[in-house]
Design an enzyme around this catalytic site. Sequence first.
Site, PDB file in Angstrom:
ATOM      1  N   SER A  83       5.153  -7.457  18.692  1.00 38.18           N
ATOM      2  CA  SER A  83       5.250  -8.912  18.526  1.00 38.18           C
ATOM      3  C   SER A  83       3.905  -9.595  18.286  1.00 38.18           C
ATOM      4  O   SER A  83       3.206  -9.290  17.338  1.00 38.18           O
ATOM      5  CB  SER A  83       5.968  -9.459  19.762  1.00 38.18           C
ATOM      6  OG  SER A  83       6.236 -10.812  19.634  1.00 38.18           O
ATOM      7  N   ASP A  99       5.339 -15.397  14.591  1.00 40.40           N
ATOM      8  CA  ASP A  99       4.537 -14.376  15.286  1.00 40.40           C
ATOM      9  C   ASP A  99       4.656 -13.053  14.518  1.00 40.40           C
ATOM     10  O   ASP A  99       5.279 -12.992  13.457  1.00 40.40           O
ATOM     11  CB  ASP A  99       4.928 -14.253  16.763  1.00 40.40           C
ATOM     12  CG  ASP A  99       6.283 -13.603  16.949  1.00 40.40           C
ATOM     13  OD1 ASP A  99       7.064 -13.567  15.980  1.00 40.40           O
ATOM     14  OD2 ASP A  99       6.567 -13.125  18.064  1.00 40.40           O
ATOM     15  N   SER A 110       3.250 -12.679  35.532  1.00 41.42           N
ATOM     16  CA  SER A 110       3.668 -12.408  34.153  1.00 41.42           C
ATOM     17  C   SER A 110       4.479 -11.121  34.105  1.00 41.42           C
ATOM     18  O   SER A 110       4.226 -10.189  34.860  1.00 41.42           O
ATOM     19  CB  SER A 110       2.436 -12.274  33.270  1.00 41.42           C
ATOM     20  OG  SER A 110       2.759 -11.556  32.097  1.00 41.42           O
ATOM     21  N   ARG A 126       0.505 -16.345  35.984  1.00 37.58           N
ATOM     22  CA  ARG A 126       0.346 -17.535  35.145  1.00 37.58           C
ATOM     23  C   ARG A 126       0.529 -18.790  35.976  1.00 37.58           C
ATOM     24  O   ARG A 126       1.439 -18.866  36.796  1.00 37.58           O
ATOM     25  CB  ARG A 126       1.379 -17.557  34.021  1.00 37.58           C
ATOM     26  CG  ARG A 126       1.226 -16.459  33.022  1.00 37.58           C
ATOM     27  CD  ARG A 126       2.056 -16.741  31.775  1.00 37.58           C
ATOM     28  NE  ARG A 126       2.348 -15.506  31.064  1.00 37.58           N
ATOM     29  CZ  ARG A 126       1.478 -14.871  30.290  1.00 37.58           C
ATOM     30  NH1 ARG A 126       0.261 -15.330  30.128  1.00 37.58           N
ATOM     31  NH2 ARG A 126       1.812 -13.757  29.680  1.00 37.58           N
TER      32      ARG A 126
HETATM   33  P1  NG1 Z   1       5.290 -13.498  30.555  1.00 36.75           P
HETATM   34  O1  NG1 Z   1       4.116 -12.634  30.271  1.00 36.75           O
HETATM   35  O2  NG1 Z   1       6.295 -12.888  31.528  1.00 36.75           O
HETATM   36  O3  NG1 Z   1       4.888 -14.905  30.915  1.00 36.75           O
HETATM   37  C1  NG1 Z   1       5.632 -13.968  27.922  1.00 36.75           C
HETATM   38  C2  NG1 Z   1       6.069 -15.371  27.576  1.00 36.75           C
HETATM   39  C3  NG1 Z   1       7.586 -15.432  27.586  1.00 36.75           C
HETATM   40  C4  NG1 Z   1       8.227 -14.362  26.697  1.00 36.75           C
HETATM   41  C5  NG1 Z   1       7.599 -12.994  26.972  1.00 36.75           C
HETATM   42  C6  NG1 Z   1       8.052 -11.929  26.006  1.00 36.75           C
HETATM   43  C7  NG1 Z   1       5.008 -17.508  28.234  1.00 36.75           C
HETATM   44  C8  NG1 Z   1       4.501 -18.372  29.322  1.00 36.75           C
HETATM   45  N1  NG1 Z   1       5.547 -16.332  28.582  1.00 36.75           N
HETATM   46  O4  NG1 Z   1       6.146 -13.646  29.198  1.00 36.75           O
HETATM   47  O5  NG1 Z   1       8.010 -16.713  27.225  1.00 36.75           O
HETATM   48  O6  NG1 Z   1       8.144 -14.724  25.358  1.00 36.75           O
HETATM   49  O7  NG1 Z   1       6.168 -13.050  26.961  1.00 36.75           O
HETATM   50  O8  NG1 Z   1       7.397 -11.966  24.775  1.00 36.75           O
HETATM   51  O9  NG1 Z   1       4.938 -17.896  27.051  1.00 36.75           O
HETATM   52 ZN    ZN Z   2       7.895 -11.721  18.656  1.00 31.29          ZN
END
Ligand code: NG1
Ligand code: ZN
Length: 539
Positions: free
Chosen positions: A64, A281, A504, A511
């Site tokens: 991604s 993306d 996260s 976060r």
């Molecule tokens: P995490 O790393 O769990 O915050 C991030 C994004 C999610 C989602 C995932 C998967 C933020 C704050 N968090 O997750 O929305 O897209 O990656 O790609 O944007």
């Molecule tokens: Zn993606």
Amino acid sequence: MADSIAAAAQKHPAPEGLIYQYGTAGFRTKAEVLDSVMTRCGLIAALRSRALKGKWIGVMITASHNPPEDNGVKLVEPLGNMLQEEWEVLSTEMANKATPEDVSKFYHEIAARFKIDLDAPARVVVARDTRASGARLLACVLDGLKGAGAEHKDYGFLTTPQLHYMVRCLNTEGTKDSYGTPTEDGYYEKFAAAFKTALKGKKPSGSLTVDCANGVGGPKLTELIKHLPPKEEALEIFVVNDNVIKPEALNVDCGADYVKTNQRAPPSSKVGPNDRCCSLDGDADRVVFYFKDANNMFHLLDGDRIATLVASFLGDLVRQSGLSDSIKIGVVQTAYANGAATNYVEQHLKLKVDCTPTGVKYLHHAAEKLDIGVYFEANGHGTAIFSVDTLETIAKHEPKSTAQKEALEVLRACIDLINQAVGDALSDFMLVEVVLAHKSWGPQEWLSTYNDLPNRLLKVIVNDRKIFQTTDAERRLVKPDGIQTKIDQEVQKVRQGRSFARASGTEDAVRVYAEAATKAEADDLARKVAEIVKSFGSA
Ligand code: NG1
Ligand code: ZN
């Protein structure tokens, strides 16, 4: 007879000392340590297909929005949904088996546990994004599939949503629920035709510049454009950052994540004031819009904005079609949605808002419970889905006037235009363009629907992020003891304050999100909460 499962695992041994986890977005890490995971995912995909009596299962090789040296893999269920949670756990366990013999043993254990007939057909479709490591990792997946005796279709390069589309098409082919033709052309024809019908002769004003993050979305968008009506009749699209010949450029200083995180346009952007832009993306399942105003001020129109725009438009169409008594629309967000967006949906659009934990599968699940569920993460990942009953109601509805008939036609075209399998940046941006064209809106009118609360997102590195446990859709911490009270105290000190911290699911960090009436207060609150997290995290 030789053990073909162990032989496949033997070909791609697991590196010592690494622990893998099927997270929110599948397995994702440095590409150089993913070979063994890929082969084992091939085995799991074959088992999953056999467990579902030979239905097609998808394997997407992508990381991604991650940097070029990363890669990853996700499995896709027959209707294009994310892998079932129970199978995520099995995938994790399989990925962490130490020896080829352990892999083979676990393969047979799963078969026994789920009463899977290992002679039943297994069918798996694979695709990948444009990362340099993709070809090698694909070969590892294919070794797994071969070891398990699975039939496979390799679509080469696809966007993630295109792969989800193929899976759904293959499994519904020839049935009354047929989703489309399982080919790339089938995808372009379906979405391009729906775009044309949904526009109903309305021409979007100006042009749209699409930043493709130098990923697979670039060449695929170029193909899509060949199927769209000519620019004189519909939308003029400029494709930028579509260099896939240079894989090291992927997601670098461009793309949806860059724009959302930095709250600025890619440095290479050359558009004029009020020109609409959007960024995809690296695998084209996310999209955010933005523009610069006459004073050269940057304005972001993120996933929250897309959700409010789409929900309000679908709400209008349902009402104008004479269906508002039988169809209810709801919006699903995560805690990262701007408070002003939530407020706008509840107070102004008068629609229900659900909040779920982060991760598309949770949003999708909550949206499935609604007649029409519009779900988006603030970062631009999302779609709208229609329940089976709602689709039937819309299909059968007899309009009582010309106005109802016209609204109904647009509503039906929107159903085709929205990728029901998963959030799809190409389908999402076309939907946004349809809404703006019908409303005769430019980006400024869209922006003026509500004012975002200033906000700040921070990353805090701690010793062990697993100690941070949340409740209430991740909006409050229950562990470590006492931390939430401290956060609450800080939140109360600022106007319109809201803040939360969570571990996260994709990075080794906690976060912290904060919003408040002014930028200074939001920054300050985020910093304070980050300090609290740090103090508990280093204990
Ligand atoms: P995490 O790393 O769990 O915050 C991030 C994004 C999610 C989602 C995932 C998967 C933020 C704050 N968090 O997750 O929305 O897209 O990656 O790609 O944007
Ligand atoms: Zn993606």
